[in-house]
Scaffold this motif. Sequence first.
Motif, PDB file in Angstrom:
ATOM      1  N   VAL A 149      43.862  51.103  41.147  1.00 25.96           N
ATOM      2  CA  VAL A 149      42.750  50.817  42.053  1.00 25.96           C
ATOM      3  C   VAL A 149      41.512  51.553  41.544  1.00 25.96           C
ATOM      4  CG1 VAL A 149      44.136  50.410  44.123  1.00 25.96           C
ATOM      5  CG2 VAL A 149      43.451  52.737  43.550  1.00 25.96           C
ATOM      6  N   TRP A 150      40.375  51.253  42.138  1.00 30.12           N
ATOM      7  CA  TRP A 150      39.157  51.999  41.838  1.00 30.12           C
ATOM      8  C   TRP A 150      38.930  53.062  42.892  1.00 30.12           C
ATOM      9  CZ3 TRP A 150      35.656  47.127  40.829  1.00 30.12           C
ATOM     10  CH2 TRP A 150      35.823  46.697  39.500  1.00 30.12           C
ATOM     11  N   PHE A 151      38.712  54.306  42.454  1.00 32.44           N
ATOM     12  CA  PHE A 151      38.277  55.395  43.321  1.00 32.44           C
ATOM     13  C   PHE A 151      36.791  55.633  43.088  1.00 32.44           C
ATOM     14  CE2 PHE A 151      42.393  58.176  43.796  1.00 32.44           C
ATOM     15  CZ  PHE A 151      43.056  57.099  44.345  1.00 32.44           C
ATOM     16  N   TRP A 152      36.064  55.951  44.142  1.00 34.12           N
ATOM     17  CA  TRP A 152      34.703  56.435  43.929  1.00 34.12           C
ATOM     18  C   TRP A 152      34.469  57.696  44.763  1.00 34.12           C
ATOM     19  CZ3 TRP A 152      35.312  52.339  47.373  1.00 34.12           C
ATOM     20  CH2 TRP A 152      34.657  52.409  48.596  1.00 34.12           C
ATOM     21  N   ASN A 153      33.641  58.582  44.212  1.00 36.85           N
ATOM     22  CA  ASN A 153      33.322  59.858  44.834  1.00 36.85           C
ATOM     23  C   ASN A 153      32.111  59.663  45.740  1.00 36.85           C
ATOM     24  OD1 ASN A 153      32.035  62.467  45.265  1.00 36.85           O
ATOM     25  ND2 ASN A 153      33.428  63.286  43.714  1.00 36.85           N
ATOM     26  N   LYS A 154      32.331  59.730  47.041  1.00 40.72           N
ATOM     27  CA  LYS A 154      31.255  59.428  47.998  1.00 40.72           C
ATOM     28  C   LYS A 154      30.113  60.437  47.922  1.00 40.72           C
ATOM     29  CE  LYS A 154      34.048  56.857  51.341  1.00 40.72           C
ATOM     30  NZ  LYS A 154      34.421  56.707  52.775  1.00 40.72           N
ATOM     31  N   ASP A 155      30.431  61.695  47.666  1.00 41.11           N
ATOM     32  CA  ASP A 155      29.365  62.706  47.566  1.00 41.11           C
ATOM     33  C   ASP A 155      28.477  62.436  46.356  1.00 41.11           C
ATOM     34  OD1 ASP A 155      30.075  64.091  49.858  1.00 41.11           O
ATOM     35  OD2 ASP A 155      31.452  65.432  48.800  1.00 41.11           O
ATOM     36  N   LEU A 156      29.075  62.096  45.227  1.00 40.85           N
ATOM     37  CA  LEU A 156      28.283  61.791  44.032  1.00 40.85           C
ATOM     38  C   LEU A 156      27.465  60.521  44.232  1.00 40.85           C
ATOM     39  CD1 LEU A 156      30.710  62.660  41.076  1.00 40.85           C
ATOM     40  CD2 LEU A 156      28.913  64.068  42.104  1.00 40.85           C
ATOM     41  N   TYR A 157      28.044  59.542  44.910  1.00 40.19           N
ATOM     42  CA  TYR A 157      27.301  58.315  45.197  1.00 40.19           C
ATOM     43  C   TYR A 157      26.047  58.629  46.017  1.00 40.19           C
ATOM     44  CZ  TYR A 157      30.127  54.360  43.502  1.00 40.19           C
ATOM     45  OH  TYR A 157      30.731  53.409  42.716  1.00 40.19           O
ATOM     46  N   GLU A 158      26.221  59.448  47.038  1.00 45.15           N
ATOM     47  CA  GLU A 158      25.082  59.774  47.906  1.00 45.15           C
ATOM     48  C   GLU A 158      24.006  60.531  47.135  1.00 45.15           C
ATOM     49  OE1 GLU A 158      24.356  61.334  52.455  1.00 45.15           O
ATOM     50  OE2 GLU A 158      26.204  61.875  51.427  1.00 45.15           O
ATOM     51  N   LYS A 159      24.419  61.477  46.297  1.00 42.13           N
ATOM     52  CA  LYS A 159      23.461  62.240  45.502  1.00 42.13           C
ATOM     53  C   LYS A 159      22.733  61.359  44.495  1.00 42.13           C
ATOM     54  CE  LYS A 159      26.001  66.616  45.827  1.00 42.13           C
ATOM     55  NZ  LYS A 159      26.789  67.627  45.066  1.00 42.13           N
ATOM     56  N   ILE A 271      33.563  62.778  38.242  1.00 43.00           N
ATOM     57  CA  ILE A 271      33.452  61.360  37.903  1.00 43.00           C
ATOM     58  C   ILE A 271      32.955  60.568  39.113  1.00 43.00           C
ATOM     59  CG2 ILE A 271      34.663  59.347  37.012  1.00 43.00           C
ATOM     60  CD1 ILE A 271      34.577  61.701  35.058  1.00 43.00           C
ATOM     61  N   GLY A 272      32.018  59.656  38.858  1.00 46.99           N
ATOM     62  CA  GLY A 272      31.472  58.852  39.951  1.00 46.99           C
ATOM     63  C   GLY A 272      32.440  57.794  40.434  1.00 46.99           C
ATOM     64  N   VAL A 273      32.955  56.975  39.529  1.00 48.28           N
ATOM     65  CA  VAL A 273      33.843  55.878  39.895  1.00 48.28           C
ATOM     66  C   VAL A 273      34.748  55.591  38.704  1.00 48.28           C
ATOM     67  CG1 VAL A 273      32.105  54.156  39.195  1.00 48.28           C
ATOM     68  CG2 VAL A 273      33.952  53.499  40.760  1.00 48.28           C
ATOM     69  N   MET A 274      36.037  55.373  38.964  1.00 44.44           N
ATOM     70  CA  MET A 274      36.951  55.099  37.852  1.00 44.44           C
ATOM     71  C   MET A 274      38.246  54.501  38.356  1.00 44.44           C
ATOM     72  SD  MET A 274      38.517  58.818  36.636  1.00 44.44           S
ATOM     73  CE  MET A 274      39.824  58.081  35.631  1.00 44.44           C
ATOM     74  N   PRO A 275      38.972  53.779  37.495  1.00 44.98           N
ATOM     75  CA  PRO A 275      40.296  53.280  37.860  1.00 44.98           C
ATOM     76  C   PRO A 275      41.272  54.437  37.899  1.00 44.98           C
ATOM     77  CG  PRO A 275      39.774  52.723  35.586  1.00 44.98           C
ATOM     78  CD  PRO A 275      38.551  53.353  36.148  1.00 44.98           C
ATOM     79  N   MET A 276      42.146  54.433  38.923  1.00 45.78           N
ATOM     80  CA  MET A 276      43.107  55.514  39.124  1.00 45.78           C
ATOM     81  C   MET A 276      44.428  54.955  39.639  1.00 45.78           C
ATOM     82  SD  MET A 276      41.867  58.695  38.546  1.00 45.78           S
ATOM     83  CE  MET A 276      42.604  59.851  39.715  1.00 45.78           C
ATOM     84  N   PRO A 277      45.531  55.673  39.440  1.00 47.90           N
ATOM     85  CA  PRO A 277      46.799  55.280  40.071  1.00 47.90           C
ATOM     86  C   PRO A 277      46.726  55.538  41.576  1.00 47.90           C
ATOM     87  CG  PRO A 277      47.145  56.764  38.199  1.00 47.90           C
ATOM     88  CD  PRO A 277      45.702  56.817  38.532  1.00 47.90           C
ATOM     89  N   SER A 278      47.220  54.612  42.374  1.00 43.93           N
ATOM     90  CA  SER A 278      47.160  54.771  43.824  1.00 43.93           C
ATOM     91  C   SER A 278      47.926  55.993  44.302  1.00 43.93           C
ATOM     92  CB  SER A 278      47.715  53.520  44.510  1.00 43.93           C
ATOM     93  OG  SER A 278      49.092  53.322  44.182  1.00 43.93           O
ATOM     94  N   PRO A 285      41.983  66.678  46.488  1.00 52.83           N
ATOM     95  CA  PRO A 285      41.557  67.781  47.354  1.00 52.83           C
ATOM     96  C   PRO A 285      41.274  67.285  48.772  1.00 52.83           C
ATOM     97  CG  PRO A 285      40.459  67.914  45.228  1.00 52.83           C
ATOM     98  CD  PRO A 285      41.180  66.603  45.251  1.00 52.83           C
ATOM     99  N   ALA A 286      41.723  68.049  49.753  1.00 54.60           N
ATOM    100  CA  ALA A 286      41.632  67.613  51.145  1.00 54.60           C
ATOM    101  C   ALA A 286      40.199  67.397  51.601  1.00 54.60           C
ATOM    102  CB  ALA A 286      42.322  68.635  52.047  1.00 54.60           C
ATOM    103  N   ASP A 287      39.269  68.143  51.023  1.00 56.28           N
ATOM    104  CA  ASP A 287      37.871  68.040  51.457  1.00 56.28           C
ATOM    105  C   ASP A 287      37.052  67.056  50.623  1.00 56.28           C
ATOM    106  OD1 ASP A 287      37.958  69.504  49.141  1.00 56.28           O
ATOM    107  OD2 ASP A 287      36.493  71.008  49.786  1.00 56.28           O
ATOM    108  N   MET A 288      37.704  66.324  49.740  1.00 59.05           N
ATOM    109  CA  MET A 288      37.000  65.391  48.861  1.00 59.05           C
ATOM    110  C   MET A 288      36.879  64.030  49.538  1.00 59.05           C
ATOM    111  SD  MET A 288      37.873  64.692  44.854  1.00 59.05           S
ATOM    112  CE  MET A 288      36.661  63.993  43.738  1.00 59.05           C
ATOM    113  N   LYS A 289      35.672  63.504  49.593  1.00 53.87           N
ATOM    114  CA  LYS A 289      35.422  62.213  50.221  1.00 53.87           C
ATOM    115  C   LYS A 289      35.566  61.118  49.177  1.00 53.87           C
ATOM    116  CE  LYS A 289      32.214  64.279  53.542  1.00 53.87           C
ATOM    117  NZ  LYS A 289      30.805  64.321  54.020  1.00 53.87           N
ATOM    118  N   ILE A 290      36.627  60.329  49.314  1.00 56.76           N
ATOM    119  CA  ILE A 290      36.982  59.337  48.295  1.00 56.76           C
ATOM    120  C   ILE A 290      37.038  57.948  48.909  1.00 56.76           C
ATOM    121  CG2 ILE A 290      38.773  58.599  46.674  1.00 56.76           C
ATOM    122  CD1 ILE A 290      39.678  61.553  46.614  1.00 56.76           C
TER     123      ILE A 290
END
Length: 421
Positions: A149-159, A271-278, A285-290
């Motif tokens: 799937v694709w993961f994206w980092n919401k904090d990096l997106y906002e910045k 990383i901003g956005v990338m394919p990752m294993p589900s 990390p529990a505090d990471m907005k993904i």
Amino acid sequence: MRRRLAGMATLALLTLTAACGGGGGGGGQQPADEPVTITMWTRAATQAQSERLVKAYNSSHKNQVKLTVIPTDNYQPRIAAAAGAKQLPDVFAADVIFVPNYTSQGLFLDITDRIAALPFKDGLAPSHMKLGTQDGRQYTLPHTLDLSVWFWNKDLYEKAGLDPEQGPKTLKEFAQHATTVQEKLGKDGKVHGTFFGGNCGGCYVFTFWPSVWAAGAQVMNAEGTESLNDQPAMTDVFRIYRELHEKGATGPTTKEEQGPTWTGFFPKGEIGVMPMPSTTLGTMPADMKIGVTAIAGPDGGESTFVGGDSIGISSTSQNADAAWEFLSWTVSDEAQVEVMAKNKDVVARTDLADNKYSAEDPRVVLINSLVGKGETPYALRFGQTFNDPQGPWLRLAREAVFGDAAKAGELNAEVTKSLQQ
């Protein structure tokens, strides 16, 4: 991914050592009312899920399961040696990609009629069931599932000025988002737009091929004997990733990444956005907005590489009934919901995708929903062709992304040659 998908050279041993009986017979029976302990093998890659299932089963059943976990890199040789000595365990799991090779060598018992009697048989993960079928007969059930799937980092997106709640819906948009993150946040060299395993054959198939399927195309013929990786759908995907690399949006070590660490950068917030294993979602990390979304083609659609393990009864088992009792329980509502879903694992049944545990996280519901939409490619020589670091697929992929893309036709012919050997 490389550790999970490598090591196929030892499968050649099976053609010399497998003398375990045909897929349609075998499997002695235990006395009717005697408790039975069956033996089970799994590779270390699926240890956590296997141990949870066995523990739950043993605590609630008269029959018992004795589990042996084997290091992933040693698993193929152990299966080959046990097959030659006719000392396979009662049940064993295997990377779903390699199941066709095992079934073709007669290592699994035919369980077609047993599967047909399951009331939820139509909900079993279709890609896993397809690869466990040979000549219309069925030999395995889904054991564990891992989807790309694709993961994206919401904090990096906002910045970076992107909408943190909107992930990419096309591969072209994926590239735009990665480029924006790189241009806005990558000047210090600590943040990168995207990342992938550029020197890892298994990483390419797990993360690039779903974009081809999402575009309505294929990477091989149905028999797994002809490569279609020089066709427009695949070359379009290669081109988009090539442009990302040329723009410097893929991170400085992408070209050299051989697989073991390719999923390690996203959890660090780099990383901003990338394919990752589900399966990595639960380890973030529990505090990471993904954000999580399906892998798309250049212009849309959605698909996934349905990986993981399948499991079957060995053709030499003397405890077939007890083995089936365990296997059928592992795909029951109880096991799938209270063991797998409760621990945020992907369920092996499409009819249980939206259960009481996954419903707590829309991302998990989405991942589960992709099981019926994705694909698991079939080829008897998959490992030698696509996972071997010296194989033709990795040469093709690296030329297409980092080298001379004009060589695609010539190298694709080498992939087909390997598939047909």
